[in-house]
Design an enzyme around this catalytic site. Structure first.
Site, PDB file in Angstrom:
ATOM      1  N   GLY A 108      22.307  39.209  44.125  1.00 15.24           N
ATOM      2  CA  GLY A 108      22.547  38.116  45.065  1.00 15.24           C
ATOM      3  C   GLY A 108      23.406  38.532  46.256  1.00 15.24           C
ATOM      4  CD  GLU A 111      18.477  38.343  45.587  1.00 16.85           C
ATOM      5  OE1 GLU A 111      19.456  38.001  44.892  1.00 16.85           O
ATOM      6  OE2 GLU A 111      17.298  38.200  45.219  1.00 16.85           O
ATOM      7  CD  GLU A 131      18.461  41.029  41.191  1.00 11.90           C
ATOM      8  OE1 GLU A 131      18.113  42.211  41.440  1.00 11.90           O
ATOM      9  OE2 GLU A 131      19.035  40.310  42.019  1.00 11.90           O
TER      10      GLU A 131
HETATM   11  N1  CAA Z   1      28.607  38.475  37.378  1.00 16.99           N
HETATM   12  C1  CAA Z   1      29.713  38.160  36.676  1.00 16.99           C
HETATM   13  N2  CAA Z   1      30.805  38.940  36.640  1.00 16.99           N
HETATM   14  C2  CAA Z   1      30.771  40.087  37.329  1.00 16.99           C
HETATM   15  C3  CAA Z   1      29.659  40.472  38.072  1.00 16.99           C
HETATM   16  C4  CAA Z   1      28.535  39.598  38.095  1.00 16.99           C
HETATM   17  N3  CAA Z   1      27.446  39.850  38.817  1.00 16.99           N
HETATM   18  N4  CAA Z   1      29.898  41.678  38.632  1.00 16.99           N
HETATM   19  C5  CAA Z   1      31.139  42.017  38.252  1.00 16.99           C
HETATM   20  N5  CAA Z   1      31.678  41.071  37.467  1.00 16.99           N
HETATM   21  C6  CAA Z   1      32.977  41.050  36.833  1.00 16.99           C
HETATM   22  C7  CAA Z   1      33.017  41.948  35.614  1.00 16.99           C
HETATM   23  O1  CAA Z   1      32.478  41.301  34.483  1.00 16.99           O
HETATM   24  C8  CAA Z   1      34.489  42.233  35.499  1.00 16.99           C
HETATM   25  O2  CAA Z   1      35.103  41.112  34.900  1.00 16.99           O
HETATM   26  P1  CAA Z   1      36.272  41.315  33.777  1.00 16.99           P
HETATM   27  O3  CAA Z   1      37.367  42.038  34.508  1.00 16.99           O
HETATM   28  O4  CAA Z   1      36.623  39.913  33.400  1.00 16.99           O
HETATM   29  O5  CAA Z   1      35.667  42.132  32.695  1.00 16.99           O
HETATM   30  C9  CAA Z   1      34.957  42.287  36.937  1.00 16.99           C
HETATM   31  O6  CAA Z   1      33.947  41.628  37.693  1.00 16.99           O
HETATM   32  C10 CAA Z   1      35.084  43.706  37.459  1.00 16.99           C
HETATM   33  O7  CAA Z   1      33.842  44.358  37.228  1.00 16.99           O
HETATM   34  P2  CAA Z   1      33.718  45.767  36.487  1.00 16.99           P
HETATM   35  O8  CAA Z   1      34.841  45.962  35.542  1.00 16.99           O
HETATM   36  O9  CAA Z   1      32.330  45.867  35.945  1.00 16.99           O
HETATM   37  O10 CAA Z   1      33.931  46.761  37.739  1.00 16.99           O
HETATM   38  P3  CAA Z   1      33.357  48.234  37.894  1.00 16.99           P
HETATM   39  O11 CAA Z   1      34.036  48.784  39.104  1.00 16.99           O
HETATM   40  O12 CAA Z   1      33.444  48.996  36.631  1.00 16.99           O
HETATM   41  O13 CAA Z   1      31.797  48.039  38.223  1.00 16.99           O
HETATM   42  C11 CAA Z   1      29.895  47.034  39.287  1.00 16.99           C
HETATM   43  C12 CAA Z   1      31.400  47.412  39.400  1.00 16.99           C
HETATM   44  C13 CAA Z   1      29.054  48.320  39.260  1.00 16.99           C
HETATM   45  C14 CAA Z   1      29.564  46.223  40.518  1.00 16.99           C
HETATM   46  C15 CAA Z   1      29.659  46.218  37.989  1.00 16.99           C
HETATM   47  O14 CAA Z   1      30.605  45.168  37.943  1.00 16.99           O
HETATM   48  C16 CAA Z   1      28.303  45.614  37.908  1.00 16.99           C
HETATM   49  O15 CAA Z   1      27.354  46.321  37.596  1.00 16.99           O
HETATM   50  N6  CAA Z   1      28.199  44.280  38.150  1.00 16.99           N
HETATM   51  C17 CAA Z   1      26.944  43.550  37.995  1.00 16.99           C
HETATM   52  C18 CAA Z   1      26.008  43.861  39.141  1.00 16.99           C
HETATM   53  C19 CAA Z   1      24.708  43.139  38.925  1.00 16.99           C
HETATM   54  O16 CAA Z   1      23.983  43.384  37.996  1.00 16.99           O
HETATM   55  N7  CAA Z   1      24.389  42.233  39.881  1.00 16.99           N
HETATM   56  C20 CAA Z   1      23.167  41.454  39.815  1.00 16.99           C
HETATM   57  C21 CAA Z   1      23.439  40.147  39.150  1.00 16.99           C
HETATM   58  S1  CAA Z   1      21.947  39.254  38.832  1.00 16.99           S
HETATM   59  C22 CAA Z   1      21.537  38.532  40.306  1.00 16.99           C
HETATM   60  O17 CAA Z   1      22.203  38.679  41.314  1.00 16.99           O
HETATM   61  C23 CAA Z   1      20.296  37.729  40.210  1.00 16.99           C
HETATM   62  C24 CAA Z   1      19.776  37.149  41.438  1.00 16.99           C
HETATM   63  O18 CAA Z   1      19.042  37.725  42.229  1.00 16.99           O
HETATM   64  C25 CAA Z   1      20.068  35.776  41.710  1.00 16.99           C
END
Ligand code: CAA
Length: 258
Positions: A108, A111, A131
Site C-alpha cells: 500500500g 500504491e 502481497e
Molecule cells: N503491517 C503491520 N505492521 C507492520 C507492517 C505492516 N505492513 N510493516 C511493519 N510493521 C510493524 C512490524 O510488525 C513491527 O512491529 P513490532 O515492533 O510491534 O513488532 C514494526 O512495524 C517494525 O517492523 P520490523 O521489525 O519488521 O522492521 P524491519 O526493519 O525488520 O523490517 C520491513 C522492515 C522489511 C518493512 C518489514 O517490516 C516488512 O516486511 N513489513 C511488511 C511489508 C509488507 O509486506 N507490506 C505489504 C502489506 S500488504 C498490502 O499492502 C496489501 C495491499 O496492497 C493493500
C-alpha cells in the site's frame, strides 16, 4: 488527528503519515485521517502538496497486516474498495501532490505513492509489492497503476509476481521515481520542487494536471480536443493576462492569483 499530521509553509502543504512504530502501515484510521487531511486542503491556500512518512525508516510499509489477518472475502473487498476510493481522491486532487519517499514504500505504500503526481525518493528507499508472499494480490491499485506508471507490463509483472523489492536506483532507472536524493536532502528537494510549482500560475498548473490525467485515459484525438478546450479556458483567467504582460514588460515578479 492521531496518525496524520498536516503543516503549512507558504503555499505548500505537507501531509505526513505518522505511525512510525508500525513503519506507517495503513490501517482504517490512518486512511480515514488521510481522507480528512486531503478534504481540508483548499486551492485557495495551497498550490502544491507533499506527502511523506514520519520517522527515518519508512514512507509506508503497506497496509496493516494485523488488521487484515482475519478478514472475510466481503471484508477484504470492502477494505480494498474503501482505500481505493481515498487513494483515487488523492490522485484526482486538483493540486499537484509530490510523494517524498523516505524509506520503505511497500504494498500500500508503493500504491499510495503511485497516486501522487511526482515521486522523489531518498537513497535508502525500497519499493515493492510483497502481497503474493502474504497470499493476497496488491489491493490498493498496484495491479492497475504500476504498469501504467512505469510503462512496462513485463517489469510490473516481474515485480508483482515475484514480490521483488527494488532499491531507489532501480526505481529511478525504470521511471517509478523522478529523482533520488541522500535521505537528509529529500525534504529540501521536495520543498524546492513544491515551491517551483507554487510559483507558477496555479490555475494553469491545475489545468495541466487535469489535461494530463484525463488525457492519458483517452485516444490521442480526444486528448488533443480536451487539451484545446482546457487551453482555451486559461484565457479566461487573470493569470494569463498577468503572465504574458509580465513577460512583455520584462518583469520577473508575477502577481498570480489562486
Ligand atoms: N503491517 C503491520 N505492521 C507492520 C507492517 C505492516 N505492513 N510493516 C511493519 N510493521 C510493524 C512490524 O510488525 C513491527 O512491529 P513490532 O515492533 O510491534 O513488532 C514494526 O512495524 C517494525 O517492523 P520490523 O521489525 O519488521 O522492521 P524491519 O526493519 O525488520 O523490517 C520491513 C522492515 C522489511 C518493512 C518489514 O517490516 C516488512 O516486511 N513489513 C511488511 C511489508 C509488507 O509486506 N507490506 C505489504 C502489506 S500488504 C498490502 O499492502 C496489501 C495491499 O496492497 C493493500
Amino acid at each position: 488527528m492521531e496518525f496524520v499530521k498536516v503543516s503549512q509553509n507558504g503555499f505548500v502543504t505537507t501531509v505526513t503519515i505518522d505511525r512510525p512504530k508500525a513503519l506507517n502501515a495503513l490501517n482504517e484510521q490512518v486512511i480515514k485521517e488521510l481522507e480528512e487531511a486531503f478534504d481540508a486542503i483548499s486551492p485557495e491556500t495551497t498550490r502544491a502538496i507533499i506527502l511523506t512518512g514520519g520517522g527515518e525508516k519508512s514512507f509506508v510499509a503497506g497496509a496493516d497486516i494485523g488488521f487484515m489477518q482475519n478478514m472475510t472475502k466481503a471484508e477484504g473487498e470492502a477494505w480494498g474498495t474503501f482505500a481505493n476510493a481515498v487513494f483515487r481522491k488523492i490522485e484526482l486532487c486538483p493540486i499537484p501532490v509530490i510523494a517524498a519517499i523516505n524509506g520503505y514504500a511497500l504494498g500500500g505504500g508503493n500504491e499510495i505513492s503511485m497516486c501522487c503526481d511526482i515521486r522523489l525518493a531518498s537513497d535508502n528507499a525500497v519499493f515493492g509489492q510483497p502481497e503474493v508472499g502474504l497470499g493476497i494480490t496488491p489491493g490498493f491499485g498496484g495491479t492497475q497503476r504500476l504498469a501504467r506508471v512505469i510503462g512496462s507490463l513485463s517489469k510490473a509483472k516481474e515485480i508483482i509476481y515475484a514480490a521483488r523489492n527494488i532499491k531507489a536506483e532501480e526505481a529511478l532507472r525504470i521511471g517509478l521515481v523522478s529523482a533520488v536524493y541522500p535521505q537528509a536532502e529529500l525534504m529540501a528537494a521536495a520543498n524546492k520542487l513544491a515551491n517551483d510549482i507554487a510559483a507558477q500560475a496555479p490555475i494553469a498548473v491545475r489545468n495541466c494536471k487535469r489535461a494530463i490525467n484525463e488525457g492519458i485515459e483517452m485516444d490521442i484525438d480526444r486528448g488533443l480536443r480536451l487539451e484545446a478546450n482546457i487551453f482555451g479556458d486559461c484565457f479566461l483567467s487573470e493569470d494569463q493576462t498577468e503572465g504574458m504582460t509580465a513577460f512583455l514588460e520584462k518583469r520577473k515578479e508575477k502577481n498570480f492569483t489562486n
